[in-house]
Design an enzyme around this catalytic site. Structure first.
Site, PDB file in Angstrom:
ATOM      1  N   SER A 139      -5.358 -19.265  26.506  1.00  0.00           N
ATOM      2  CA  SER A 139      -4.194 -19.353  27.383  1.00  0.00           C
ATOM      3  C   SER A 139      -4.608 -18.906  28.794  1.00  0.00           C
ATOM      4  O   SER A 139      -5.210 -17.854  28.954  1.00  0.00           O
ATOM      5  CB  SER A 139      -3.091 -18.462  26.837  1.00  0.00           C
ATOM      6  N   GLY A 140      -4.297 -19.719  29.753  1.00  0.00           N
ATOM      7  CA  GLY A 140      -4.626 -19.391  31.150  1.00  0.00           C
ATOM      8  C   GLY A 140      -6.009 -19.864  31.557  1.00  0.00           C
ATOM      9  O   GLY A 140      -6.468 -19.584  32.656  1.00  0.00           O
ATOM     10  N   THR A 171      -3.834 -27.026  31.162  1.00  0.00           N
ATOM     11  CA  THR A 171      -2.768 -27.884  31.706  1.00  0.00           C
ATOM     12  C   THR A 171      -3.190 -28.464  33.049  1.00  0.00           C
ATOM     13  O   THR A 171      -2.988 -29.650  33.327  1.00  0.00           O
ATOM     14  CB  THR A 171      -1.464 -27.082  31.841  1.00  0.00           C
ATOM     15  N   ASN A 225      -0.711 -15.882  31.627  1.00  0.00           N
ATOM     16  CA  ASN A 225      -0.653 -17.074  32.488  1.00  0.00           C
ATOM     17  C   ASN A 225       0.756 -17.203  33.065  1.00  0.00           C
ATOM     18  O   ASN A 225       1.737 -17.132  32.328  1.00  0.00           O
ATOM     19  CB  ASN A 225      -1.007 -18.300  31.630  1.00  0.00           C
ATOM     20  N   SER A 245       2.370 -20.603  31.550  1.00  0.00           N
ATOM     21  CA  SER A 245       1.787 -20.855  30.234  1.00  0.00           C
ATOM     22  C   SER A 245       2.596 -21.912  29.488  1.00  0.00           C
ATOM     23  O   SER A 245       3.822 -21.892  29.456  1.00  0.00           O
ATOM     24  CB  SER A 245       1.789 -19.557  29.456  1.00  0.00           C
ATOM     25  N   SER A 246       1.851 -22.852  28.912  1.00  0.00           N
ATOM     26  CA  SER A 246       2.540 -23.895  28.141  1.00  0.00           C
ATOM     27  C   SER A 246       2.972 -23.276  26.824  1.00  0.00           C
ATOM     28  O   SER A 246       2.132 -22.773  26.087  1.00  0.00           O
ATOM     29  CB  SER A 246       1.595 -25.053  27.864  1.00  0.00           C
ATOM     30  N   GLY A 248      -3.377 -22.532  24.124  1.00  0.00           N
ATOM     31  CA  GLY A 248      -4.686 -21.928  23.850  1.00  0.00           C
ATOM     32  C   GLY A 248      -4.583 -20.819  22.822  1.00  0.00           C
ATOM     33  O   GLY A 248      -3.493 -20.352  22.474  1.00  0.00           O
ATOM     34  N   GLU A 262      -4.351 -17.444  21.221  1.00  0.00           N
ATOM     35  CA  GLU A 262      -3.594 -16.316  21.781  1.00  0.00           C
ATOM     36  C   GLU A 262      -3.752 -15.058  20.929  1.00  0.00           C
ATOM     37  O   GLU A 262      -3.634 -15.121  19.701  1.00  0.00           O
ATOM     38  CB  GLU A 262      -2.102 -16.663  21.837  1.00  0.00           C
TER      39      GLU A 262
HETATM   40  N1  LIG Z   1      -8.862 -26.293  38.513  1.00  0.00           N
HETATM   41  C1  LIG Z   1      -8.076 -25.314  38.953  1.00  0.00           C
HETATM   42  N2  LIG Z   1      -7.990 -25.063  40.273  1.00  0.00           N
HETATM   43  C2  LIG Z   1      -7.196 -24.081  40.724  1.00  0.00           C
HETATM   44  N3  LIG Z   1      -6.428 -23.310  39.957  1.00  0.00           N
HETATM   45  C3  LIG Z   1      -6.470 -23.500  38.628  1.00  0.00           C
HETATM   46  C4  LIG Z   1      -7.264 -24.545  38.057  1.00  0.00           C
HETATM   47  N4  LIG Z   1      -7.109 -24.494  36.734  1.00  0.00           N
HETATM   48  C5  LIG Z   1      -6.221 -23.487  36.490  1.00  0.00           C
HETATM   49  N5  LIG Z   1      -5.833 -22.900  37.623  1.00  0.00           N
HETATM   50  C6  LIG Z   1      -4.903 -21.750  37.750  1.00  0.00           C
HETATM   51  O1  LIG Z   1      -4.765 -21.129  36.498  1.00  0.00           O
HETATM   52  C7  LIG Z   1      -3.412 -21.127  36.072  1.00  0.00           C
HETATM   53  C8  LIG Z   1      -3.341 -21.357  34.586  1.00  0.00           C
HETATM   54  O2  LIG Z   1      -3.765 -22.625  34.246  1.00  0.00           O
HETATM   55  P1  LIG Z   1      -3.089 -23.477  33.106  1.00  0.00           P
HETATM   56  O3  LIG Z   1      -1.638 -23.352  33.131  1.00  0.00           O
HETATM   57  O4  LIG Z   1      -3.685 -24.813  33.176  1.00  0.00           O
HETATM   58  O5  LIG Z   1      -3.626 -22.741  31.833  1.00  0.00           O
HETATM   59  P2  LIG Z   1      -3.512 -23.218  30.332  1.00  0.00           P
HETATM   60  O6  LIG Z   1      -4.891 -23.269  29.824  1.00  0.00           O
HETATM   61  O7  LIG Z   1      -2.731 -24.459  30.259  1.00  0.00           O
HETATM   62  O8  LIG Z   1      -2.747 -22.044  29.676  1.00  0.00           O
HETATM   63  P3  LIG Z   1      -1.701 -22.062  28.501  1.00  0.00           P
HETATM   64  O9  LIG Z   1      -2.450 -22.280  27.274  1.00  0.00           O
HETATM   65  O10 LIG Z   1      -1.087 -20.784  28.602  1.00  0.00           O
HETATM   66  O11 LIG Z   1      -0.784 -23.184  28.812  1.00  0.00           O
HETATM   67  C9  LIG Z   1      -2.755 -22.211  36.823  1.00  0.00           C
HETATM   68  O12 LIG Z   1      -1.395 -21.948  37.025  1.00  0.00           O
HETATM   69  C10 LIG Z   1      -3.519 -22.222  38.130  1.00  0.00           C
HETATM   70  O13 LIG Z   1      -2.976 -21.252  38.999  1.00  0.00           O
HETATM   71 MG   LIG Z   2      -0.983 -24.940  29.580  1.00  0.00          MG
END
Ligand SMILES: Nc1ncnc2c1ncn2[C@@H]1O[C@H](COP(=O)(O)OP(=O)(O)OP(=O)(O)O)[C@@H](O)[C@H]1O
Ligand SMILES: [Mg+2]
Length: 1036
Positions: free
Chosen positions: A97-98, A102, A147, A150-151, A348, A350
């Site tokens: 997660s994070g 996404t 995050n 977070s999704s 992700g 957790e």
């Molecule tokens: N390629 C990137 N460039 C800039 N910032 C990023 C990038 N990837 C992620 N981030 C930052 O990290 C944060 C978390 O990313 P994201 O929401 O994609 O995580 P996740 O893997 O989907 O988590 P979860 O499993 O909780 O949904 C985003 O809100 C963004 O601020």
């Molecule tokens: Mg996500």
């Protein structure tokens, strides 16, 4: 290149160098690194300038390893093999997660949207695909400690393309939303974004309609301690979401009803219950404040009493579990075979402080994904080498199948047991479930529990009694067993769903179809766990049919901070993700494999022997091909049914050669086609040329023929003319000869005759001849005269010269006759008036010509007679009245005084019968002489106007004697006087022209004598009375 872009090339390969390489690259903002075709992505926690449209163009249609590692390279590779090789693709994005899953999925989608097809319709589909993200995130994402976005649900999106690679639409599947978050959030976390967005961004009007207040603290469901998140503008996001909903296809009223449901959920959180004892001794729950309930009922259109009754039994939240959206129905339904690219962004792995059923499910899902990764990259690959008979040393890796089995085994799996507990009659609690686990799973390597039969954990104080622990591939996770049974059951009591179904609100009605009393289903709905297991199984099956592309997201630190690289944290993730093993397998193995037939089909054009057809086994064909291309032997191996290529670069070389060759082939086809086209064109031109040439030749020949023909005619005519002339000459000659003969004969005869008759004619011949000649001459004279006649003007003096002397008189006579004739002709044209004038002039000429020197000057002057216009001059009115006859002359004359010769001006009037003299000034008549009394007029022969009018002796007027006058119009006056007298008295007036004559003054006869040269007074003669007998007149 900073560090090593592809871990496969890392030397030496161990955990430290691996982490160091990642760190080095991360420090230089290189967040992407490859392991072969797998992309490792480190979350930068800051925005990097590597996603611009220019970057998209840079990566578009480029080989995977050509540019520095990037998520776009992977997206491009996946899209191109989908479009060009017709292979369905899936992009599996995994990580904690994070870690950035996404974000990665959005980048993949935006890249694909940027490079695939163009056009209004395609753009609309793309927009809808991209805009589905904000909507889903608003309702399914929340801030967690790990995050901020977070999704809280799993998402799998199938993007569908047509044969040319233009997007047609998409199908989104959602997996297990974390529903419990609606009612309760752990410390430091928030509820789903949409609640905060509505309250922050909704207009006053909207909030009023939804009966909401802007203040977060009014709602129990909104975690207050972290209601505001740094860097997140809920109000702006709300506008984005509304806009996105519109683009995705929500109608205004649909959006409104979604918001109404959200508002109703918020309000539901504020309803409080109080226990109340009923008469039968049982406890019942009662609603404390009914105001909120009333508003909910108004929003949803449910009857308040119905809802209140439903609540009195039990409160359970409800949400649709799985939503499938077809973005573009029309296109999604077309019969054409669609190409599909799936993007999986699932929650992700957790580990929270307190992990419940949701984390268990989420982690199970991650185990499955790790499994599929292992299956497809590590296990399957190694197995394939063995199957294909490739020399291979096995590489050890951790296979998490055992953990998956612990969870999903149909008999002894945790999920199966949980279901069993839920369905079992009798009292069922979370504890009985744990007990069961302790019994069945006690011996499992990855299961840990205090109460299990396994004595290992009896003294493990870190493991509470109400928990069990699973050693996941990514680490150990301790689960609180509390709530497992309830959440798995996920029961919605029928009276509650029926109450909801009665809502006067179409969306809520749709959300609770089971509440419809007509469709009561007594069968138990499947449990949440088994539902999830089934949907994960379907997902896995789906993914296995597609070509996988991996993005493995790694979180560099726990602080959501940029520039921090926590070695330990990264190392942990690298380990459990099995990345090192991945590199090893990759290194030992082959980057690419393909069955011989398609391989030969794809590259056969690179070798003469295999192009265009290879007759024989495909394997041999590939061998020939590779030998021909001089590919080093260590770069490939021959399996039983496939060719294995070790290095991707070899493949790219092949691809480049193929591309080059295809261009050559295209040129060849083009060449042949152009040749054919030109030849056909040429033949057509030739044909046309022949037609034109034949027409032209015909025309030219016609022209030539006509020319020859006309020349022939000319020549012919010349010849004929020449012949004719020759003949004519001959004939003429003959004729002349004949004539000459005749003439000679005639002369001869004549001579003979003359000789014979000479003696008879000689006497008269001379006279006859002279007469004849004379006649001839006269004839000639007249004929010549005819042409030589002068003009018809009477004054023309010309007359041709006389040719012969003997014609003199005739000539003169002719001249006279001609003159008379032309005079007559001339006269005949006169009018009567003109005739009169000429008669007068003739008269004057007869009277004065050659007699008076004044005459020639008068010829040119017209005779006017009335020089004084008496009738017009009022001064002479009296005079006019006195004269009633026609006035012939009215003129001022000088009357010479008889006594002293002085001149006085008098008006001289001549009428038909009188001569009158009047005073010039007054017009009084001084004298009147009847014409009969005028006897004579005398004048000199000189060039003067002096004249005397002689009167009859004894007449009345003659008392003073004759009159002496002088006038400028003497000739006219004398002529008119003469003519008038003649016509009146029938007597000719005597006109005496003499330089000396006598006049009668009373009794005296005076001699008037003209003396020349003594002129002093212009034309007026000067008179002088010399004595009684002489009056001298000086004339010029
Ligand atoms: N390629 C990137 N460039 C800039 N910032 C990023 C990038 N990837 C992620 N981030 C930052 O990290 C944060 C978390 O990313 P994201 O929401 O994609 O995580 P996740 O893997 O989907 O988590 P979860 O499993 O909780 O949904 C985003 O809100 C963004 O601020
Ligand atoms: Mg996500």
């Amino acid at each position: 290149m900073i560090g090593v872009g592809d871990m496969v090339l890392l030397e030496p390969l161990n955990e430290d160098t691996f982490i160091n390489n990642l760190k080095k690259r991360f420090d230089h903002s290189e967040i992407y690194t490859y392991i072969g075709s797998v992309v490792i992505s480190l979350n930068p926690y800051r925005s990097l300038p590597i996603y611009s449209p220019e970057k998209v163009e840079e990566y578009r249609n480029r080989n995977f390893y050509e540019l520095s590692p990037h998520i776009f390279a992977l997206s491009d590779e996946a899209y191109r093999s989908l479009r060009d090789q017709d292979k369905d693709q899936c992009i599996l994005i995994t990580g904690e997660s994070g870690a950035g899953k996404t974000e990665a999925s959005k980048l993949v989608m935006s890249y694909v949207a940027a490079v695939c097809g163009k056009g209004a319709e395609v753009n609309q589909v793309k927009e809808q695909l991209l805009q589905s993200n904000p909507v889903l995130e608003a309702f399914g994402n929340a801030k967690t400690v790990r995050n901020d976005n977070s999704s809280r649900f799993g998402k799998y999106m199938d993007i569908e393309f047509d044969f040319k690679g233009d997007p047609l639409g998409g199908v989104i599947s959602n997996y297990l939303l974390e529903k419990s978050r609606v009612v309760k959030q752990p410390r430091g976390e928030r509820n789903f974004h949409i609640f905060y967005q509505i309250l922050s961004g909704g207009s006053e009007d909207l909030l009023c309609k939804l009966k909401l207040e802007r203040d977060f603290s009014r709602y129990n469901y909104l975690g207050l301690d972290s209601a505001r998140v740094n860097g997140v503008d809920d109000a702006a996001n709300f506008r984005t979401v509304r806009n996105a909903m519109q683009i995705v296809g929500f109608m205004d009223h649909e959006t409104q009803s979604v918001f109404e449901v959200v508002a109703a959920v918020l309000k539901l959180g504020n309803i409080e219950f109080k226990p109340e004892s009923r008469v039968n001794g049982l406890d019942e729950s009662k609603i404390k404040d009914k105001n909120e309930l009333k508003e909910i009922c108004e929003l949803t259109g449910i009857d308040q009493s119905v809802l209140e009754r439903a609540f009195s039994f039990r409160t359970v939240e409800a949400k649709q579990e799985k939503v499938s959206t077809t973005l573009n129905v029309a296109q999604a339904q077309t019969k054409v075979r669609k190409k599909v690219m799936g993007v999986l962004d699932i929650y992700g792995f957790e580990i929270f402080e307190e992990n419940s059923f949701e984390q268990f499910i989420i982690n199970y899902c991650n185990e499955k994904l790790q499994q599929i990764f292992i299956e497809l990259t590590l296990k399957e690959e190694q197995e394939e080498y063995i199957r294909e008979g490739i020399e291979w040393t096995h590489i050890e890796y951790f296979n998490n199948a055992i953990i998956c089995d612990l969870i999903e085994n149909n008999q002894t799996g945790i999920l199966a047991m949980l279901d069993e507990e839920c369905l079992r009659p009798g009292t069922v609690t979370d504890d009985t479930f744990l007990e069961k686990l302790n019994q069945i799973c006690a011996t499992h390597q990855h299961f840990e529990s205090r109460m299990s039969k396994c004595s290992r954990f009896l003294n493990d104080t870190s493991l509470p009694h109400c928990c069990f622990r699973i050693q996941h591939y990514a680490g150990k996770v301790m689960y609180q067993v509390e709530g497992f049974v309830d959440k798995n059951n996920d029961l919605l009591y029928r009276d509650l769903s029926q109450a909801m179904w009665k809502a006067n609100h179409s969306l809520i009605k749709d959300l609770f179809p089971e509440g419809n009393p007509a469709k009561i289903n007594l069968k138990r709905p499947p449990t949440a766990g088994s539902q999830f297991k089934a949907s994960v199984a379907t997902l896995m099956k789906n993914l296995q049919t597609k070509n996988p592309n991996y993005i493995r997201c790694i979180k560099p630190n726990d602080k959501k901070a940029a520039h921090i690289f926590n070695d330990a944290l990264v190392c942990h993730q690298v380990r459990y993700l099995g990345l090192l093993e991945n590199v090893r397998v990759r290194r030992a193995g082959y980057a690419f494999r393909q069955p011989y037939e398609p391989c030969l089909e794809r590259y056969k054009m690179l070798c003469k022997q295999t192009w265009p057809h290879w007759r024989g086994p495909a394997r041999d064909g590939v061998k020939v091909l590779f030998n021909d291309l001089e590919i080093p032997e260590e770069e490939y191996s021959f399996g039983r049914s496939k060719i294995f290529i070790r290095n991707p670069r070899t493949l790219f070389k092949l691809e480049d050669l193929r591309k080059q060759r295809l261009e050559d082939l295209a040129t060849l086809i083009q060449k042949i086609y152009r040749g054919w086209k030109c030849r056909t064109h040429f033949l057509l031109m030739k044909k046309s040329q022949i037609v034109i040439a034949s027409w032209y030749r015909r025309y030219a020949q016609q022209k030539k023929y006509q020319k020859i023909k006309s020349s022939a005619i000319v020549v012919q005519s010349y010849i004929r003319g020449w012949k004719a002339r020759k003949l004519l000459r001959e004939l003429k000659h003959q004729k002349r000869c004949n004539k000459a003969v005749t003439t000679i004969a005639a002369y001869w005869h004549g001579t003979q005759v003359r000789r014979e008759y000479r003696k008879f004619f000689r006497a008269n011949a001379g006279k006859k001849i002279s007469e004849f000649i004379l006649q001839k001459i006269i004839q000639k004279y007249f004929l010549e005269m005819k042409t030589k006649m002068p003009s018809l003007s009477p004054v023309d003096k010309n007359w041709p010269a006389r040719p012969y002397l003997f014609l003199d008189s005739t000539h003169n006579e002719l001249k006279r006759i001609f003159h008379l004739w032309r005079c007559k002709k001339y006269r005949d044209q006169f009018t009567d008036q003109q005739k009169l004038v000429y008669e007068e002039k003739l008269e004057a000429s007869e009277l004065f010509k050659d007699k008076k020197a004044l005459y020639p000057a008068s010829v040119g002057q017209p005779f006017q007679g009335a020089y004084l216009e008496i009738s017009k001059n009022p001064k002479y009115k009296k005079l006019k009245d006195a004269v009633d006859e026609k006035i012939i002359i009215a003129e001022v004359v000088n009357k010479i005084n008889r006594a002293n010769g002085k001149a006085t001006s008098r008006i001289f009037l001549l009428t038909n019968s009188n001569v009158l003299l009047a005073d010039q000034k007054s017009g009084n008549i001084k004298s009147e002489v009847p014409l009969g009394d005028v006897t004579k007029v005398s004048m000199s022969s000189q060039n003067d106007g002096f004249f005397a009018v002689h009167l009859k002796e004894g007449s009345g007027a003659a008392g003073k004697g004759d009159f002496l006058f002088s006038s400028d119009h003497l000739i006219e006056m004398a002529t008119k006087l003469y003519r008038t007298t003649l016509s009146q008295t029938k007597q000719k007036l005597n006109i005496e022209i003499s330089d000396e004559f006598l006049v009668q003054f009373r009794q005296d006869k005076v001699c008037v004598k003209f003396i020349q040269g003594n002129q002093r007074n212009g034309n007026v003669p000067t008179c002088k009375r010399k004595n009684n007998r002489l009056l001298e007149v000086a004339v010029p």
